[in-house]
Design a protein around this motif. Structure first.
Motif, PDB file in Angstrom:
ATOM      1  N   ALA A 209      23.920  11.395  -2.084  1.00  0.00           N
ATOM      2  CA  ALA A 209      24.305  10.580  -2.374  1.00  0.00           C
ATOM      3  C   ALA A 209      26.001  10.265  -2.217  1.00  0.00           C
ATOM      4  O   ALA A 209      27.044  10.430  -2.014  1.00  0.00           O
ATOM      5  CB  ALA A 209      23.968   9.752  -3.206  1.00  0.00           C
ATOM      6  N   ARG A 210      26.008  11.298  -3.367  1.00  0.00           N
ATOM      7  CA  ARG A 210      27.258  12.264  -4.059  1.00  0.00           C
ATOM      8  C   ARG A 210      28.121  12.896  -2.732  1.00  0.00           C
ATOM      9  O   ARG A 210      29.491  12.818  -2.504  1.00  0.00           O
ATOM     10  CB  ARG A 210      27.416  13.384  -4.973  1.00  0.00           C
ATOM     11  N   ARG A 211      27.685  13.511  -1.499  1.00  0.00           N
ATOM     12  CA  ARG A 211      27.991  14.426  -0.265  1.00  0.00           C
ATOM     13  C   ARG A 211      28.604  13.242   0.269  1.00  0.00           C
ATOM     14  O   ARG A 211      29.587  12.743   0.639  1.00  0.00           O
ATOM     15  CB  ARG A 211      27.258  15.351   0.374  1.00  0.00           C
TER      16      ARG A 211
ATOM     17  N   HIS B 135      33.209  20.232  -1.864  1.00  0.00           N
ATOM     18  CA  HIS B 135      31.803  18.426  -2.263  1.00  0.00           C
ATOM     19  C   HIS B 135      31.178  17.692  -1.403  1.00  0.00           C
ATOM     20  O   HIS B 135      29.873  17.673  -1.168  1.00  0.00           O
ATOM     21  CB  HIS B 135      33.130  17.291  -2.717  1.00  0.00           C
TER      22      HIS B 135
ATOM     23  N   LEU C 131      29.462   9.875  -0.725  1.00  0.00           N
ATOM     24  CA  LEU C 131      31.019   9.201  -0.685  1.00  0.00           C
ATOM     25  C   LEU C 131      31.863  10.356  -0.927  1.00  0.00           C
ATOM     26  O   LEU C 131      32.621   9.819  -0.084  1.00  0.00           O
ATOM     27  CB  LEU C 131      30.888   9.067  -2.362  1.00  0.00           C
ATOM     28  N   TRP C 132      31.460  11.425  -1.501  1.00  0.00           N
ATOM     29  CA  TRP C 132      32.837  12.511  -1.000  1.00  0.00           C
ATOM     30  C   TRP C 132      33.156  12.576   0.564  1.00  0.00           C
ATOM     31  O   TRP C 132      34.153  12.808   0.990  1.00  0.00           O
ATOM     32  CB  TRP C 132      32.308  14.024  -0.890  1.00  0.00           C
TER      33      TRP C 132
ATOM     34  N   ALA D  26      24.726  19.559  -4.303  1.00  0.00           N
ATOM     35  CA  ALA D  26      24.594  18.143  -4.870  1.00  0.00           C
ATOM     36  C   ALA D  26      24.000  17.533  -4.380  1.00  0.00           C
ATOM     37  O   ALA D  26      23.352  17.430  -3.425  1.00  0.00           O
ATOM     38  CB  ALA D  26      26.628  18.035  -4.297  1.00  0.00           C
TER      39      ALA D  26
END
Length: 532
Positions: free
Chosen positions: A40-42, A31, A44-45, A37
């Protein structure tokens, strides 16, 4: 329009982090580095993976630190046995020397050191002993042996032992071994000396152990002339119950049995097991009383040598023997070693003060043995003999009833039961537990295993090979080309020709052309451009 890239061009190299993240079994990496992706998602992961990794490392550091502290725990267990080896029993009369065996020569040599007598008091002391005075012109012997004095003048077991039975079978002085202690000449039952078979018992309770009846011979006790350190004021015998491997320290660890009483001693075996460093401080290396280390160090430091199995009392005796031998050049008669036995004057001037100073300083550092056996005891006693028994014993041993009441004692030593206590030190945290905790924390926080570590190592090897070794071998195989001033044009037929400038006029313009050549299978293309 260029054609689409083929499969080999689309495939990512093994050293690429995206290819590794997509196939790694560690949770979260796909992730973080996977394509497509949102940022922002990267992010958080990535934060979640870093937090989990930090928590995992914190937990692992705590477990490793706890393992490095080498904690131990003690386990107590009750065990059963069908048969128990009977312990060694050492007996010593409280009175070290018999008055009827002392001579003027003994008083001359041993009187000042062992009895606290001045030379002018010898005649009066001989009268108190009931012995004739020294003859006129008395000349003492040129030498004197303290051990021989105690062997000759000490209480003989043949005279003290009135009755002896083991498990109902008769025994005698031949079942005892003579040993010297600080109390003088003593006797040990079931010592196992000279390869003798050790006695055992299949039952507990009275009648299944050692029963002895002793005469303490009070009429042979020395008169108390003055109060010195070794002066005994009591009457009776001292008894110590110990293992065959452990020398008796009866002056410190023995219990008393008094005449006029029958003493019952109920024993329970305790088997102790301790851990060596770094979990504990036990030792199994014996201390050689004759070995002197070259460099000064603790007196209790074990040293290699041909010596009996290690025991706490053996270590203390060997330590004391070393110290006295170094200070005085001799040893006391109860001490092990090959040094000569001290003379009475050396006893008084050096050996006794040196030993007392050693005990006050507590300079002997003797660790617990890694495996040892001790015996817990419960004592009870009754008056003896009864009036009827006094008459019988007086007739049997040709003594008066008053003598029997003042001199005779009985001792009954037996096992309470055949079960025994096992006290064992164990490691509180084993290596297997450490690995199990690390594996559990690894799976809980980062979803990894041992194979994940192998995957990471394999990826690092790929990076090293592709980024470092691959570039190094490429530069060696393909050296740098010459500068553009001396470029060569590949002509027809595959041979190279240099293009000259003909004529004095200006250089004619020539069309541009490009010649491409594939250099390797790695899809790298070198363009050689020349101006015709």
């Amino acid at each position: 329009m260029e054609p689409p890239a083929g499969p080999e061009e689309a495939r990512l190299p093994a050293s690429d982090i995206r290819a590794f993240a997509s196939s790694c079994t560690m949770h979260g990496l796909g992730h973080v580095f996977g394509p497509g992706a949102p940022p922002a998602r990267r992010g958080l992961w990535a934060a979640a993976v870093l937090l989990a990794l930090a928590t995992f490392l914190y937990q692992v550091a705590g477990r490793v630190r706890y393992y490095g502290e080498f904690h131990h725990e003690t386990a107590l267990e009750e065990r059963e046995s069908r048969r128990l080896t009977f312990p060694a029993v050492t007996l010593c009369n409280v009175n070290p020397l018999r008055r009827s065996r002392l001579t003027p020569n003994d008083l001359h040599w041993a009187g000042p050191a062992l009895l606290g007598l001045e030379p002018a008091e010898h005649a009066a002391y001989l009268r108190a002993l009931g012995r004739p005075p020294a003859p006129p012109g008395f000349m003492p012997s040129p030498t004197f042996d303290v051990a021989r004095l105690y062997a000759r003048a000490g209480h003989a077991l043949e005279d003290m032992l009135l009755d002896c039975r083991y498990r109902g079978w008769p025994c005698g002085p031949e079942n005892f071994t003579t040993i010297f202690t600080r109390m003088g000449q003593c006797y040990t039952f079931n010592s196992g000396a000279d390869g003798a078979e050790l006695l055992s018992t299949p039952k507990g309770g009275m009648g299944n152990g050692l029963e002895v009846m002793l005469d303490v011979q009070q009429e042979e006790y020395l008169p108390v002339w003055r109060d010195v350190e070794e002066t005994p004021f009591e009457v009776g015998v001292r008894v110590q119950i110990h293992t065959q491997e452990e020398p008796p320290l009866i002056d410190q660890l023995g219990f008393g049995a008094a005449p006029g009483y029958q003493t019952f001693v109920s024993c329970q075996k305790q088997q102790l097991s301790f851990l060596p460093p770094p979990w504990g401080d036990c030792s199994s290396v014996s201390l050689d009383p004759d070995f002197e280390p070259e460099a000064p160090g603790p007196l209790g430091t074990p040293s290699p040598g041909l010596s009996p199995p290690y025991s706490l009392m053996g270590c203390r005796l060997a330590c004391e023997s070393r110290y006295v031998a170094r200070k005085c050049g001799c040893r006391m008669m109860h001490m092990p070693g090959s040094a000569p036995v001290c003379s009475p004057q050396q006893y008084k001037d050096c050996a006794h003060p040196a030993l007392d100073a050693l005990l006050r300083k507590d300079a002997c550092r003797c660790p617990n043995p890694c495996a040892s056996t001790r015996y817990a005891k419960e004592l009870s006693m009754v008056r003896m003999p009864s009036r009827a028994a006094a008459r019988y014993l007086a007739r049997k041993h040709n003594r008066s009833e008053a003598y029997i009441a003042e001199n005779v004692l009985a001792l009954d030593i037996f096992f309470e039961a055949l079960n025994y206590e096992a006290v064992e030190q164990k490691k509180a945290y084993e290596m297997s537990e450490l690995l199990g905790d690390i594996g559990g924390q690894m799976g809980l926080f980062i979803g990894a295993s041992l194979l994940t570590i192998l995957e990471i190592l394999d990826y690092l090897c790929e990076v090293f090979w592709d980024r470092v070794l691959g570039r190094h071998f490429w530069n060696r195989k393909h050296p740098q080309r010459p500068s553009s001033a001396n470029l060569l044009q590949e002509g027809p037929g595959g041979h190279q020709t240099q293009v000259p400038h003909l004529g004095p006029g200006p250089r004619p313009s020539t069309p541009r052309s490009a010649v491409a050549k594939t250099l390797s299978a790695s899809h790298r293309t070198c363009y050689l451009v020349t101006r015709l």
